[in-house]
Design a protein around this motif. Structure first.
Motif, PDB file in Angstrom:
ATOM      1  N   LEU A   1      37.302  83.079  22.566  1.00  0.00           N
ATOM      2  CA  LEU A   1      36.926  83.559  23.895  1.00  0.00           C
ATOM      3  C   LEU A   1      38.079  84.211  24.641  1.00  0.00           C
ATOM      4  CD1 LEU A   1      34.511  80.740  25.099  1.00  0.00           C
ATOM      5  CD2 LEU A   1      33.938  83.040  24.320  1.00  0.00           C
ATOM      6  N   THR A   2      39.304  84.100  24.118  1.00  0.00           N
ATOM      7  CA  THR A   2      40.415  84.824  24.720  1.00  0.00           C
ATOM      8  C   THR A   2      40.467  86.276  24.235  1.00  0.00           C
ATOM      9  OG1 THR A   2      42.014  84.216  22.978  1.00  0.00           O
ATOM     10  CG2 THR A   2      41.749  82.688  24.825  1.00  0.00           C
ATOM     11  N   CYS A   3      39.671  86.591  23.216  1.00  0.00           N
ATOM     12  CA  CYS A   3      39.600  87.957  22.690  1.00  0.00           C
ATOM     13  C   CYS A   3      38.468  88.700  23.382  1.00  0.00           C
ATOM     14  CB  CYS A   3      39.369  87.926  21.175  1.00  0.00           C
ATOM     15  SG  CYS A   3      39.070  89.547  20.424  1.00  0.00           S
ATOM     16  N   GLY A   4      38.727  89.948  23.736  1.00  0.00           N
ATOM     17  CA  GLY A   4      37.702  90.715  24.436  1.00  0.00           C
ATOM     18  C   GLY A   4      36.413  90.846  23.653  1.00  0.00           C
ATOM     19  N   PHE A   5      36.512  90.913  22.327  1.00  0.00           N
ATOM     20  CA  PHE A   5      35.309  91.070  21.514  1.00  0.00           C
ATOM     21  C   PHE A   5      34.287  89.973  21.805  1.00  0.00           C
ATOM     22  CE2 PHE A   5      36.918  93.640  17.586  1.00  0.00           C
ATOM     23  CZ  PHE A   5      37.250  94.679  18.439  1.00  0.00           C
ATOM     24  N   ALA A   6      34.760  88.742  21.978  1.00  0.00           N
ATOM     25  CA  ALA A   6      33.847  87.620  22.167  1.00  0.00           C
ATOM     26  C   ALA A   6      32.992  87.797  23.417  1.00  0.00           C
ATOM     27  CB  ALA A   6      34.626  86.307  22.239  1.00  0.00           C
ATOM     28  N   GLN A   7      33.597  88.294  24.487  1.00  0.00           N
ATOM     29  CA  GLN A   7      32.840  88.524  25.710  1.00  0.00           C
ATOM     30  C   GLN A   7      31.964  89.774  25.626  1.00  0.00           C
ATOM     31  OE1 GLN A   7      32.365  86.537  28.284  1.00  0.00           O
ATOM     32  NE2 GLN A   7      33.629  85.026  27.231  1.00  0.00           N
ATOM     33  N   ASP A   8      32.332  90.680  24.727  1.00  0.00           N
ATOM     34  CA  ASP A   8      31.587  91.932  24.622  1.00  0.00           C
ATOM     35  C   ASP A   8      30.182  91.733  24.059  1.00  0.00           C
ATOM     36  OD1 ASP A   8      33.779  93.240  25.594  1.00  0.00           O
ATOM     37  OD2 ASP A   8      34.547  93.823  23.627  1.00  0.00           O
ATOM     38  N   ILE A   9      29.964  90.672  23.280  1.00  0.00           N
ATOM     39  CA  ILE A   9      28.602  90.387  22.817  1.00  0.00           C
ATOM     40  C   ILE A   9      28.048  89.126  23.482  1.00  0.00           C
ATOM     41  CG2 ILE A   9      28.765  91.639  20.642  1.00  0.00           C
ATOM     42  CD1 ILE A   9      29.154  88.902  19.260  1.00  0.00           C
ATOM     43  N   ASN A  10      28.677  88.727  24.568  1.00  0.00           N
ATOM     44  CA  ASN A  10      28.072  87.740  25.462  1.00  0.00           C
ATOM     45  C   ASN A  10      27.158  88.534  26.396  1.00  0.00           C
ATOM     46  OD1 ASN A  10      27.369  85.966  27.483  1.00  0.00           O
ATOM     47  ND2 ASN A  10      29.440  85.132  27.756  1.00  0.00           N
ATOM     48  N   TYR A  11      25.916  88.703  25.968  1.00  0.00           N
ATOM     49  CA  TYR A  11      25.005  89.609  26.675  1.00  0.00           C
ATOM     50  C   TYR A  11      24.779  89.188  28.116  1.00  0.00           C
ATOM     51  CZ  TYR A  11      24.058  90.899  21.805  1.00  0.00           C
ATOM     52  OH  TYR A  11      24.183  91.281  20.500  1.00  0.00           O
ATOM     53  N   GLU A  12      24.774  87.892  28.358  1.00  0.00           N
ATOM     54  CA  GLU A  12      24.614  87.407  29.731  1.00  0.00           C
ATOM     55  C   GLU A  12      25.750  87.918  30.608  1.00  0.00           C
ATOM     56  OE1 GLU A  12      23.814  85.066  33.241  1.00  0.00           O
ATOM     57  OE2 GLU A  12      22.603  85.972  31.657  1.00  0.00           O
ATOM     58  N   ASN A  13      26.961  87.847  30.106  1.00  0.00           N
ATOM     59  CA  ASN A  13      28.127  88.322  30.851  1.00  0.00           C
ATOM     60  C   ASN A  13      28.059  89.831  31.086  1.00  0.00           C
ATOM     61  OD1 ASN A  13      31.031  88.228  31.801  1.00  0.00           O
ATOM     62  ND2 ASN A  13      31.301  89.455  29.960  1.00  0.00           N
ATOM     63  N   VAL A  14      27.690  90.576  30.058  1.00  0.00           N
ATOM     64  CA  VAL A  14      27.643  92.035  30.172  1.00  0.00           C
ATOM     65  C   VAL A  14      26.553  92.464  31.157  1.00  0.00           C
ATOM     66  CG1 VAL A  14      27.152  94.169  28.923  1.00  0.00           C
ATOM     67  CG2 VAL A  14      28.612  92.428  27.878  1.00  0.00           C
ATOM     68  N   VAL A  15      25.365  91.903  31.006  1.00  0.00           N
ATOM     69  CA  VAL A  15      24.257  92.283  31.886  1.00  0.00           C
ATOM     70  C   VAL A  15      24.555  91.893  33.336  1.00  0.00           C
ATOM     71  CG1 VAL A  15      21.823  91.871  32.421  1.00  0.00           C
ATOM     72  CG2 VAL A  15      22.529  92.234  30.047  1.00  0.00           C
ATOM     73  N   THR A  16      25.147  90.727  33.531  1.00  0.00           N
ATOM     74  CA  THR A  16      25.504  90.305  34.890  1.00  0.00           C
ATOM     75  C   THR A  16      26.468  91.291  35.539  1.00  0.00           C
ATOM     76  OG1 THR A  16      25.163  87.955  34.381  1.00  0.00           O
ATOM     77  CG2 THR A  16      26.578  88.470  36.256  1.00  0.00           C
ATOM     78  N   SER A  17      27.396  91.837  34.760  1.00  0.00           N
ATOM     79  CA  SER A  17      28.331  92.837  35.290  1.00  0.00           C
ATOM     80  C   SER A  17      27.586  94.065  35.792  1.00  0.00           C
ATOM     81  CB  SER A  17      29.338  93.240  34.205  1.00  0.00           C
ATOM     82  OG  SER A  17      30.142  92.145  33.811  1.00  0.00           O
ATOM     83  N   PHE A  18      26.559  94.469  35.070  1.00  0.00           N
ATOM     84  CA  PHE A  18      25.763  95.619  35.493  1.00  0.00           C
ATOM     85  C   PHE A  18      24.868  95.274  36.682  1.00  0.00           C
ATOM     86  CE2 PHE A  18      27.169  97.291  31.499  1.00  0.00           C
ATOM     87  CZ  PHE A  18      27.154  98.667  31.671  1.00  0.00           C
ATOM     88  N   GLU A  19      24.323  94.064  36.696  1.00  0.00           N
ATOM     89  CA  GLU A  19      23.470  93.645  37.810  1.00  0.00           C
ATOM     90  C   GLU A  19      24.217  93.703  39.136  1.00  0.00           C
ATOM     91  OE1 GLU A  19      21.873  89.789  37.272  1.00  0.00           O
ATOM     92  OE2 GLU A  19      20.480  90.377  35.690  1.00  0.00           O
TER      93      GLU A  19
END
Length: 333
Positions: free
Chosen positions: A173-191
């Motif tokens: 989770l310290t690597c950006g890749f891990a958060q990049d396919i955390n869809y909840e995190n990505v969608v929340t950023s757009f919301e």
């Protein structure tokens, strides 16, 4: 007349976008569609020279607006003048950028979802009502599919030169890749920037199960129309997956080799070669590197699958509940 709506299908890659771009998009009625990442051979085959030229104007826009200062006057003039009230642009570029170090910005600089969302708003919101379409795929299936597609780049990078090393980057989770396919995190950023009502989540597994209903739902969201017969016979493209494994066809062509070195050493250089020399690039893609032609099965270890499932299942459940996606039925949690 009100403002035009613009629907940006921004990825993820490896979620059925080829079928969308080459079979569905240009058949949608009431909406002007552009497919910037589609094969130039496909566009030429449609015998529509204006679409071919306009598509590259839009391609230049979507490949540049997020990551650098960009003069959008020409593409925006094109988009303003179309007769339709809605525009659909399908490109995986914005979310693909998560996974290519140095492609659009300085080497080793990681693109975050909030950066992408912010730039989309800054560039488009003054002129259009902006809607974003994000297509997702179960993480443990997406990872080997992405590696099979991009191996010619990752195999040259020591950190990720095997599927096991590539998969490990999604478990840290310290690597950006891990958060990049955390869809909840990505969608929340757009919301936070665009609002929930302006986001549509398309689920790849629903496409596999029932392509007709998958596309009907998406087209209804955009207010478009399409001949029902087309949706009853949707072809499958880039079919590599079987029984949880992905087949990698490792045919390194001269065009891929040159693109890798451009990506690695000149990440910010824009040459526009596809538009300028399409025939030459097509010929380069036919030249195969003789020592590298092989087929390989890409799959995750069972323990990696379980670890990735455990890592993302809680976040997948949150996203599923908020958008009523039914992700539990497809093994997301």
């Amino acid at each position: 007349m009100g403002r035009k709506k613009i629907f940006l299908h921004i990825g993820y890659p490896k979620t059925g976008t080829t079928t969308m771009n080459e079979y569905i998009s240009l058949q949608i009625k009431k909406i002007k569609c552009y497919v910037p990442n589609v094969s130039h051979d496909y566009l030429r085959a449609n015998n529509d020279s204006k679409l071919f030229e306009d598509n590259y104007v839009v391609k230049d826009l979507v490949e540049n607006f997020i990551f650098k200062d960009y003069d959008s006057s020409k593409p925006f003039s094109l988009l303003r003048d179309i007769k339709e009230d809605s525009i659909f642009i399908s490109t995986t570029g914005p979310l693909s950028a998560f996974f290519f170090k140095g492609r659009f910005v300085g080497k080793d600089m990681h693109i975050k979802p909030e950066q992408v969302a912010k730039r989309i708003f800054e560039v488009f919101a003054d002129e259009f009502d902006v809607k974003v379409i994000i297509s997702i795929r179960k993480q443990s299936d997406w990872i080997p599919s992405a590696y099979a597609e991009w191996h010619q780049y990752y195999s040259k990078i020591n950190d990720y030169n095997s599927i096991d090393k590539f998969a490990s980057s999604f478990k840290d989770l310290t690597c950006g890749f891990a958060q990049d396919i955390n869809y909840e995190n990505v969608v929340t950023s757009f919301e936070k920037i665009l609002g929930k009502d302006n986001i549509y989540i398309a689920v790849f597994e629903k496409l596999k199960l029932d392509p007709g209903n998958y596309y009907r739902s998406l087209i209804d969201f955009m207010g478009g129309d399409i001949d029902a017969a087309l949706l009853d016979n949707v072809p499958k493209r880039n079919v590599r997956e079987t029984a949880g494994m992905v087949k990698r066809i490792d045919v390194l062509t001269l065009s891929k080799l040159l693109f890798f070195y451009k990506l690695r050493y000149f990440p910010n250089l824009s040459l526009g070669l596809i538009k300028r020399f399409p025939t030459a690039l097509m010929l380069l893609s036919k030249v195969k590197w003789p020592s590298n032609n092989q087929a390989e099965i890409i799959k995750l270890k069972e323990e990696d699958k379980q670890e990735i499932f455990n890592l993302y299942q809680e976040e997948n459940m949150k996203l599923s509940d908020r958008y009523d996606l039914g992700l539990k039925d497809f093994g997301y949690y």
